[in-house]
Structure formats: structure tokens, C-alpha cells
Design an enzyme around this catalytic site. Structure first.
Site, PDB file in Angstrom:
ATOM      1  N   ARG A  60      33.207  14.285 -10.261  1.00 46.25           N
ATOM      2  CA  ARG A  60      33.980  14.749  -9.463  1.00 46.25           C
ATOM      3  C   ARG A  60      35.635  15.120 -10.698  1.00 46.25           C
ATOM      4  NH1 ARG A  60      36.798  17.005  -3.907  1.00 46.25           N
ATOM      5  NH2 ARG A  60      38.246  18.135  -4.513  1.00 46.25           N
ATOM      6  N   ASN A  71      28.854  22.750  -3.795  1.00 44.44           N
ATOM      7  CA  ASN A  71      28.946  23.554  -4.600  1.00 44.44           C
ATOM      8  C   ASN A  71      28.059  23.202  -5.901  1.00 44.44           C
ATOM      9  OD1 ASN A  71      31.283  25.356  -3.077  1.00 44.44           O
ATOM     10  ND2 ASN A  71      32.273  22.868  -3.472  1.00 44.44           N
ATOM     11  N   CYS A 107      30.271  28.704   2.422  1.00 42.99           N
ATOM     12  CA  CYS A 107      31.542  28.839   2.048  1.00 42.99           C
ATOM     13  C   CYS A 107      32.224  28.586   3.998  1.00 42.99           C
ATOM     14  CB  CYS A 107      31.484  29.332   1.127  1.00 42.99           C
ATOM     15  SG  CYS A 107      33.980  28.988   0.191  1.00 42.99           S
ATOM     16  N   HIS A 160      33.938  31.815  -4.136  1.00 41.64           N
ATOM     17  CA  HIS A 160      34.844  31.789  -4.635  1.00 41.64           C
ATOM     18  C   HIS A 160      35.373  32.170  -5.598  1.00 41.64           C
ATOM     19  CE1 HIS A 160      34.408  27.049  -3.900  1.00 41.64           C
ATOM     20  NE2 HIS A 160      34.072  27.096  -2.814  1.00 41.64           N
ATOM     21  N   TYR A 190      41.281  30.552  -5.455  1.00 45.26           N
ATOM     22  CA  TYR A 190      40.204  29.991  -6.477  1.00 45.26           C
ATOM     23  C   TYR A 190      40.756  31.483  -7.002  1.00 45.26           C
ATOM     24  CZ  TYR A 190      37.708  26.611  -4.186  1.00 45.26           C
ATOM     25  OH  TYR A 190      37.472  25.519  -3.195  1.00 45.26           O
TER      26      TYR A 190
END
Length: 421
Positions: A90, A144, A164, A194, A244
Site C-alpha cells: 500500500r 478493495n 463498502c 468509490h 473519493y
């Protein structure tokens, strides 16, 4: 009822356990299995999970194992919350795209594509093993990028629903601002994972009064502050975008911010170390307050609601999920995965009809859907050219020089996770 959580050693898991304990009448779990290859983390999380159940008087049994096949054997539902490559991957997703002046984020843009490429093959392998263990089991995907992962599962014929926490977060926030119970707030939530907008906020159900204009008029400043977007933009849009959308509506501003502060991955990694130390305290028997800063707010309640509805034991009749489009948004293919309100029951989710979005929103939805098509093709088939095509199609990238450079960076940083590289 047996439920299995793949990625059960996540620091998120106590949030999920707390929900299972509090909402046991909605979802009466008899056996909960936490599966994770990280034995040390799993031991810490599993110990706290058992203490939470014990404190709240939950009679269910909690089992921890690194054996995926044993963990999913006979499970009625399997929740996926894994992170291939961990926080180290990440950290890379959030940093190397910034070198090209593009957003570095783990679910969208180049970082989101990298995560999809690492994740889809692993999830599909897990799903096949779930299907062998129990063909009727439901897979609830919280991993995700949820939209792409859920589409991979559905296209492979799995009984899967994507989940989500954005929608339930808005529901709870709006309920507090309006002074009503969360169950009374019904969102006209439309878009992709998102990439969504709340186009109406109805009280009492899908046909209830739309109070979104009132909400924006009376509480627009609060909503705008939460989204880090200017109030006049919300007034001009007339809707509430997901946070987002800031990556699209304020891209350059976000890039400047990301370049001047530690990555979110670094912050989360530090939090995780502190949380795991807390989890090892045998006196701790509830989720710590620090967990609220980790992310995933209300995930447990959304997961319980969805699992209960799918397994026929209760749950809300309408829930925001990720599912096949099937004509709901006529400008998208039927097999696109959209995020909307759906009627949910043992046969799965059925998206509710929604008015066709304003072109301002539908154009972006169509663009990102095309990217997701190409991203899934790259995840399933590999190859530098497929990665390049996906990056070129993404509205946050879109220039061939950027797409070329980002393709090389993505492959270099993820080679160990890409069988074809």
C-alpha cells in the site's frame, strides 16, 4: 450458522467482532472462523475476539486457523478482507504515482490498478476453494478495489456481493444531522464503488420524502467540511459526492497535499503496531477507541446486515451493495458492477430502479467503467500492454507519457505478485 473471515488477522477484525456480538439476534453466528497466514497477528486478534464475545455474552465459538480449506469448509458465508502485499505494498501504491504528478491512492488511479492486479488472482483462487467446500456459500467482498474484485467474482459465477462502508457512513451522518434514526434514512446512492453520489435522501423508504435539499441548505457547511470540498460546489452539484470524488474534482490540489505529508499507509502501519500491542493485553475485552481512526467505520454493522439478509435470517430489506448492473444504468453493460441500493434476500441483491444520472455524473461513471473493464482484463490475463491500456483509459491519468511511465513503475514495484511479469 458458520461464518468465515479471510484476512481475520487484520486489525479491522475487532470492529467486525464487536458487530457480531452486539447484533447476534440479527445474525446468530454459532461458529466464527478467522483465517490468516500471519500466525502472530492472528493469535492476538483471535484472543481479543474471544474476550469480546465473552464480555458480551455471545455463545458462539471463535476458531483461528491458517488453513484456508479447513476454515471455509461448511461455511454459510465467507467475508473477504485481505490485503495482498500488506501495508508495504500500500505504501508503494500511494507514493510512486506521485512521481508523475498523479494521485497516489490504494483504490483508484495507478495505485488502485496495482492493488487490483495483485488481488484478483488471489481472490479468485479463494473463491474456487469456497465453491468446492460449499457451492451455496455467499462471498461478501470487502477487499478493495471492491468493484473490480466483485466483478471478477461474479463473472466467474460465484455467489458474491461487494460491500463498502461509504454508504452506511453517509446514512449515519445524515441521520445525526436530521435528528432521525439511521433506519429511517434511505439513500439514492448511485455510481460505482468509490465513485458515487447521493442524489436523494429519503425518509422512511425508497418512496419517502426527499430531504436532500433541506440537508444541504441547513447542513451544507458540515457536509462540505467532511468531504474537504467547498460548499459552493455542493450547492452547484445539488448532490453529495463520495469523498473519493475529491481525487477527481480537486486532483492537483490533492497531489500537492500528498507530496507534503506522510502517506496514509505509513499512518495506518503505525496505528496497526499500536493496536496489536493493545490486542495482546489480556485485560482488553472491547474494541479500543484507536480503532475508529483505522478506517472502516460501521463496516461491522453493514456486514451483519448483508449477511443476515443473504442467509435469510433478517437484515434490512434495502441495502447499498455492489452487484451486476442488469439494465439499472442503461448506459452501462449489464455485466458492469455498480454500487446502488438493492433489495437483498436469499436469492441475492436486485438493484432498485434509479433515475438516469445527470450527464455530469454518468459520463464519469461510463469512463471509469471502461477503465475497470480494462483493469480486470489486465488482472486476469496480464501483460504490459494491457496494464498500459488500463492506465491510459483512467481519467486520473489519460496521457500516454504518464501511462507509459506508470506501467513500468507498477510492474517494477509489484513483480513478486504478478505471475506474468
Amino acid at each position: 450458522m458458520k461464518l468465515t473471515v479471510v484476512g481475520g488477522g487484520s486489525t479491522y477484525t475487532p470492529e467486525l467482532i464487536d458487530g457480531f456480538a452486539r447484533l447476534r439476534d440479527t445474525l446468530p453466528v454459532e461458529e466464527l472462523v478467522l483465517v490468516d497466514p500471519a500466525a502472530e497477528r492472528l493469535e492476538l486478534v483471535g484472543g481479543l475476539a474471544r474476550r469480546i464475545f465473552a464480555k458480551q455474552g455471545h455463545p458462539g465459538r471463535i476458531v483461528t486457523t491458517a488453513d484456508l480449506d479447513a476454515g471455509v469448509d461448511g461455511a454459510d458465508a465467507v467475508l473477504l478482507q485481505l490485503r495482498v502485499g500488506g501495508q508495504a505494498a500500500r505504501e508503494q501504491d500511494e507514493t510512486w504515482p506521485l512521481e508523475c504528478g498523479c494521485v497516489g491512492q490504494e483504490t483508484t488511479g495507478a495505485g488502485g490498478l496495482a492493488k487490483a492486479l495483485r488481488t484478483v488472482p488471489v481472490v479468485l483462487d479463494i473463491a474456487e476453494r469456497v465453491r468446492r467446500a460449499n457451492p451455496r456459500a455467499w462471498i461478501i467482498d470487502f477487499t478493495n478495489p471492491v468493484g473490480i474484485v466483485t466483478r471478477a467474482l461474479l463473472q466467474a459465477g460465484h455467489r458474491a456481493v461487494g460491500l463498502c462502508n461509504v454508504a452506511i457512513g453517509f446514512q449515519r451522518k445524515f441521520a445525526g444531522l436530521l435528528g432521525v434514526a439511521p433506519a429511517d434514512v434511505h439513500l439514492a446512492h448511485v455510481g460505482l464503488n468509490h465513485l458515487t453520489w447521493e442524489t436523494a435522501v429519503r425518509l422512511g423508504g425508497p418512496e419517502g420524502e426527499n430531504v436532500l435539499p433541506k440537508l444541504l441548505a441547513e447542513h451544507g457547511d458540515t457536509v462540505a467540511d467532511d468531504l474537504h470540498l467547498p460548499r459552493p460546489l455542493l450547492d452547484r452539484l445539488g448532490v453529495v459526492p463520495s469523498y473519493y470524488l475529491r481525487y477527481y474534482y480537486a486532483h492537483d490540489e490533492v497531489v500537492r497535499e500528498l507530496r507534503t505529508k506522510p502517506s496514509r499507509a505509513a499512518e495506518v502501519a503505525a496505528m496497526e503496531r499500536e493496536l496489536l500491542t493493545m490486542y495482546g493485553d489480556p485485560a482488553l475485552d472491547e474494541k479500543p477507541a484507536l480503532l475508529a481512526r483505522r478506517g472502516g467505520a460501521y463496516y461491522s454493522e453493514a456486514a451483519v446486515d448483508l449477511a443476515a439478509a443473504l442467509l435469510g435470517g433478517g437484515g434490512s430489506p434495502y441495502q447499498v451493495v455492489n452487484a451486476f448492473n442488469k439494465g439499472t444504468l442503461p448506459f452501462l453493460p449489464d455485466d458492469a458492477v455498480i454500487e446502488v441500493q438493492a433489495a437483498v434476500g436469499p436469492a441475492g441483491p436486485v438493484p432498485l430502479p434509479v433515475p438516469e444520472p445527470d450527464p455530469l455524473f454518468s459520463g464519469l461513471i461510463a469512463n471509469v467503467t471502461a477503465y475497470e473493464d480494462l483493469a480486470l482484463e489486465a488482472a486476469l490475463r496480464g501483460g504490459r500492454d494491457r496494464v498500459f491500456r488500463a492506465l491510459l483509459a483512467h481519467p486520473l491519468i489519460g496521457q500516454y507519457t504518464y501511462a507509459d511511465a506508470l506501467t513500468d513503475q507498477l510492474i517494477a514495484h509489484n513483480r513478486e505478485h504478478l505471475a506474468w511479469a
